[in-house]
Write a protein that holds these residues in place. Structure first.
Motif, PDB file in Angstrom:
ATOM      1  N   CYS A  27       6.706 -80.168  -4.741  1.00  0.00           N
ATOM      2  CA  CYS A  27       6.582 -81.943  -5.682  1.00  0.00           C
ATOM      3  C   CYS A  27       5.533 -80.825  -7.017  1.00  0.00           C
ATOM      4  N   ASP A  28       6.465 -81.522  -7.788  1.00  0.00           N
ATOM      5  CA  ASP A  28       5.618 -81.900  -9.154  1.00  0.00           C
ATOM      6  C   ASP A  28       5.860 -82.834  -9.510  1.00  0.00           C
ATOM      7  N   ALA A  29       4.450 -83.712  -9.847  1.00  0.00           N
ATOM      8  CA  ALA A  29       3.984 -85.405  -9.198  1.00  0.00           C
ATOM      9  C   ALA A  29       3.699 -85.427 -10.795  1.00  0.00           C
ATOM     10  N   THR A  30       3.474 -84.622 -11.648  1.00  0.00           N
ATOM     11  CA  THR A  30       3.963 -85.066 -12.987  1.00  0.00           C
ATOM     12  C   THR A  30       5.116 -84.543 -14.292  1.00  0.00           C
ATOM     13  N   PHE A  31       6.283 -84.959 -13.714  1.00  0.00           N
ATOM     14  CA  PHE A  31       7.362 -84.169 -14.182  1.00  0.00           C
ATOM     15  C   PHE A  31       7.385 -84.023 -15.909  1.00  0.00           C
ATOM     16  N   GLY A  32       6.934 -84.744 -16.568  1.00  0.00           N
ATOM     17  CA  GLY A  32       6.989 -84.673 -18.289  1.00  0.00           C
ATOM     18  C   GLY A  32       7.798 -84.242 -18.839  1.00  0.00           C
ATOM     19  N   GLY A  33       8.178 -83.099 -19.521  1.00  0.00           N
ATOM     20  CA  GLY A  33       9.291 -82.847 -19.723  1.00  0.00           C
ATOM     21  C   GLY A  33       9.752 -81.673 -19.163  1.00  0.00           C
ATOM     22  N   LEU A  83       2.634 -90.157  -3.566  1.00  0.00           N
ATOM     23  CA  LEU A  83       3.023 -89.110  -2.894  1.00  0.00           C
ATOM     24  C   LEU A  83       2.999 -89.196  -1.144  1.00  0.00           C
ATOM     25  N   PRO A  84       2.032 -90.352  -0.707  1.00  0.00           N
ATOM     26  CA  PRO A  84       2.208 -90.570   0.486  1.00  0.00           C
ATOM     27  C   PRO A  84       3.468 -90.708   0.537  1.00  0.00           C
ATOM     28  N   THR A  85       4.538 -91.170   0.176  1.00  0.00           N
ATOM     29  CA  THR A  85       6.159 -91.346   1.255  1.00  0.00           C
ATOM     30  C   THR A  85       6.474 -90.102   1.124  1.00  0.00           C
ATOM     31  N   LEU A  86       5.804 -89.190   0.970  1.00  0.00           N
ATOM     32  CA  LEU A  86       6.446 -87.784   1.084  1.00  0.00           C
ATOM     33  C   LEU A  86       6.361 -87.299   1.847  1.00  0.00           C
ATOM     34  N   SER A  87       7.746 -86.369   2.672  1.00  0.00           N
ATOM     35  CA  SER A  87       6.935 -85.371   3.568  1.00  0.00           C
ATOM     36  C   SER A  87       5.762 -84.243   3.523  1.00  0.00           C
ATOM     37  N   PRO A  88       5.820 -83.822   4.466  1.00  0.00           N
ATOM     38  CA  PRO A  88       5.082 -82.697   4.169  1.00  0.00           C
ATOM     39  C   PRO A  88       5.476 -81.276   2.631  1.00  0.00           C
ATOM     40  N   ILE A 215      -6.179 -90.525 -10.176  1.00  0.00           N
ATOM     41  CA  ILE A 215      -6.787 -89.063  -9.633  1.00  0.00           C
ATOM     42  C   ILE A 215      -7.196 -89.519  -8.851  1.00  0.00           C
ATOM     43  N   GLU A 216      -8.289 -89.946  -8.157  1.00  0.00           N
ATOM     44  CA  GLU A 216      -8.993 -90.474  -7.461  1.00  0.00           C
ATOM     45  C   GLU A 216      -8.900 -90.553  -6.389  1.00  0.00           C
ATOM     46  N   ARG A 217      -7.378 -91.197  -6.253  1.00  0.00           N
ATOM     47  CA  ARG A 217      -6.508 -91.775  -5.478  1.00  0.00           C
ATOM     48  C   ARG A 217      -5.911 -91.017  -4.862  1.00  0.00           C
ATOM     49  N   ALA A 218      -5.345 -90.004  -6.021  1.00  0.00           N
ATOM     50  CA  ALA A 218      -4.041 -88.886  -5.529  1.00  0.00           C
ATOM     51  C   ALA A 218      -4.312 -87.733  -5.338  1.00  0.00           C
ATOM     52  N   VAL A 219      -5.748 -87.177  -5.158  1.00  0.00           N
ATOM     53  CA  VAL A 219      -5.921 -86.140  -5.304  1.00  0.00           C
ATOM     54  C   VAL A 219      -5.710 -85.768  -3.478  1.00  0.00           C
ATOM     55  N   PRO A 220      -6.771 -87.112  -2.748  1.00  0.00           N
ATOM     56  CA  PRO A 220      -6.741 -86.460  -0.716  1.00  0.00           C
ATOM     57  C   PRO A 220      -5.590 -87.081  -0.494  1.00  0.00           C
ATOM     58  N   ARG A 221      -4.706 -88.116  -1.398  1.00  0.00           N
ATOM     59  CA  ARG A 221      -3.676 -88.593  -0.842  1.00  0.00           C
ATOM     60  C   ARG A 221      -2.775 -86.689  -1.173  1.00  0.00           C
TER      61      ARG A 221
END
Ligand SMILES: C[S@@+](CC[C@H](N)C(=O)[O-])C[C@H]1O[C@@H](n2cnc3c(N)ncnc32)[C@H](O)[C@@H]1O
Length: 326
Positions: A27-33, A83-88, A215-221
């Protein structure tokens, strides 16, 4: 759209993610360019790659660029929600912040040098308010808190006072705000390496997009979404971001030091209720290891060829426990 974002620490990411097993989920969670995504696709033609970006323009541009790449899906959304919706996942990358496209494209309102509407929303299609609207409605004290907390700006009070004084006439453009800040700070501050409005712009951008809260919520997720042996790599660009990642990684690795109830981000009081993090990950403490004790930084060569990379820091976390523990 000719502005290109040069992906930072590409080789360091490749090393942190190697080896990638055939068929892995990335997963690239920050696709950007899409620079990192393109490289990851090159490295593993059998992997399933999921990319995320909050900015619908980035998503559309990426879908056009990678049309026909069957094992890549580009999703529009905030990474803490998606992120929480993705498979492992076996590998997750977060290269946080904004891209060069955002900083250089005046129409998006992030640039303090080129005139544009004072917008700064990463997702203009959502309900978030623009920076012009935020500075138009906050009290002087709240505005000073935002600029101080999210910009670490020592002249936050003077700047907030000047904004409130001038806003009757409307502060709708980036250059107007930059001029007001420039005039509000003491003359020696104007002669520094950075434009004196840089920290104010950073603060507003963080507030508008809830960048630190996300970021604070995403890192643990993201950690929770890792498959056994999976790795999470996070690239940050300033100390407020890196502090969050450093502390959350330590906690997840069971190496927390200091007072756990101490907040990782001191949000301005009026943003606390919406921007505060949840911390559901403590049951996962100790199921990860820090791949590097110290953050990895770009090489001198990279900084010389891409000065925007100079403050980048990369931290990598690995899930160590077996499937039965999840
Ligand atoms: C630094 S750029 C990433 C550049 C990318 N690695 C590349 O190689 O082109 C960060 C990107 O992440 C997006 N972004 C920032 N915060 C986000 C969030 N909370 N959720 C989803 N996307 C986010 C921004 O819109 C931007 O396009």
């Amino acid at each position: 759209m000719s502005i290109e974002h040069v992906p930072v620490m590409m080789e360091e990411i490749v090393e942190a993610f190697s080896p990638i097993e055939p068929g892995a989920g990335i997963c690239d969670a920050t696709f950007g360019g899409g620079g990192h995504t393109a490289r990851l696709l090159e490295l593993c033609s059998t992997c399933t790659v999921t990319a995320i970006d909050a900015d619908p323009i980035m998503v559309q541009r990426g879908r056009d660029r990678f049309a026909g790449t069957g094992h890549l899906t580009i999703l529009h959304g905030w990474f803490d929600d998606v992120l929480p919706t993705l498979s492992p996942q076996d590998r997750i990358l977060m290269d946080v912040g904004v891209s060069m496209f955002h900083l250089r494209e005046a129409a998006r309102g992030f640039s303090l040098r080129d005139d544009g509407p004072l917008d700064m929303r990463l997702d203009p299609s959502g309900d978030d308010e623009s920076a012009a609207s935020l500075i138009g409605r906050l009290s002087e004290g709240d505005l000073a808190d935002v600029i101080f907390r999210y910009g670490e700006e020592r002249y936050a009070r003077r700047i907030a006072r000047a904004i409130v004084r001038e806003r009757g006439a409307g502060i709708d453009t980036t250059t107007r705000l930059a001029e007001i800040v420039w005039a509000a700070v003491p003359p020696p501050y104007r002669r520094g390496r950075m434009h004196p409005a840089t920290r104010t712009f950073q603060a507003l951008r963080i507030a508008i997009n809830d960048e630190l809260g996300r970021i604070e919520r995403a890192v643990p997720r993201a950690a929770a979404a890792l498959a056994p042996g999976g790795r999470l790599a996070v690239i940050t660009f300033h100390s407020l971001e890196d502090r969050i990642v450093k502390h959350l990684f330590r906690r997840l690795a069971g190496r927390a030091t200091g007072d756990r109830s101490e907040p990782l981000v001191i949000h301005p009081p009026m943003m606390e209720s919406t921007h505060a993090a949840d911390h559901p990950m403590y049951e996962e403490e100790g199921r990860f290891r820090l791949v590097n004790r110290k953050p990895i930084v770009p090489t001198e060569h990279e900084v010389a060829s891409n000065p925007a990379s100079r403050s980048a820091k990369l931290r990598v976390l690995e899930r160590t426990t077996g499937e039965g523990d999840r």
